[in-house]
Write an enzyme that holds these catalytic residues in place. Structure first.
Site: not given
Length: 233
Positions: A119, A138
């Site tokens: 991420k 996220d």
């Protein structure tokens, strides 16, 4: 599903004609430090800390050579300050030793940097270098992709795989940033502002909030990075 994704992209463009990463930074190194600090913290809190931090530390070597006890105090308000201190100092040491003090530009290299997962690597590549490596998954992306019916997966990597298939790679950076902004300012977890949302007619969520309470007036608003929050007319 592909057509639905196209409609969502079109409406997100209407709601968020301009997007940006809300972690304030002037270069990839500052963004990397901000990304590590943002774990279990808010971008607003991180920005309040990094304003002073970036005036003191300007290079990867400077962060790597920082006094850990002092650094912990400097970032304490972001939470988990001991582990974040270790991660930032270790990451910057790797940058110095392996990448000439620069944040690398590939996913494989970034994943070798302490404190950087997939991420975070997607955030760095997209926001710092304009490289579309994948959709950033996220907490906002997980919640909204479920709510909008774009993915039923729970694992962030599997959600990213679903979204990467639905969203054209040329739109990955915009989509990632727009969905974060949307989740933060419009489709708020505790009480979504559906009356402001351009996606209201494509959102299958049944429990929509169609009007504000008295204490939820809708004057012109801006994001923490100064972008206007456009609302549905």
């Amino acid at each position: 599903m592909v057509q639905k994704a196209k409609n969502i992209l079109r409406l997100l463009r209407k709601q968020w004609p301009v997007t940006r990463c809300e972690l304030l930074h002037k270069n990839p190194l500052e963004l990397m430090v901000g990304v590590i600090l943002s774990a279990q913290s808010t971008d607003q809190r991180v920005n309040s800390v990094t304003r002073g931090l970036f005036r003191k530390y300007h290079t990867a070597a400077g962060f790597a050579a920082s006094n850990p006890a002092v650094f912990e105090k400097e970032i304490r308000s972001t939470g988990f300050f001991r582990s974040k201190t270790r991660s930032i100092r270790s990451a910057c040491r790797v940058l110095v030793e392996r990448f000439k003090g620069k944040v690398p530009k590939t996913m494989d290299e970034l994943l070798d940097v302490p404190g950087i997962g997939r991420k975070s690597a997607n955030v760095l590549l997209g926001a710092a270098y304009g490289i579309a490596s994948g959709v950033v998954v996220d907490t906002h992306m997980i919640r909204l992709s479920h709510r909008l019916g774009l993915s039923k997966q729970e694992d962030p990597v599997k959600i990213e795989m679903d979204l990467n298939k639905l969203i054209p790679s040329s739109q990955w950076i915009f989509f990632s940033q727009a969905m974060v902004l949307h989740g933060r300012y419009i489709c708020i977890a505790r009480r979504p502002r559906c009356w402001e949302c351009e996606l209201i007619n494509v959102c299958p969520y049944s429990d929509k909030v169609l009007s504000p309470d008295k204490d939820e007036a809708t004057p012109p608003r801006t994001t923490i990075s100064g972008l206007p929050v456009h609302v549905r007319k």
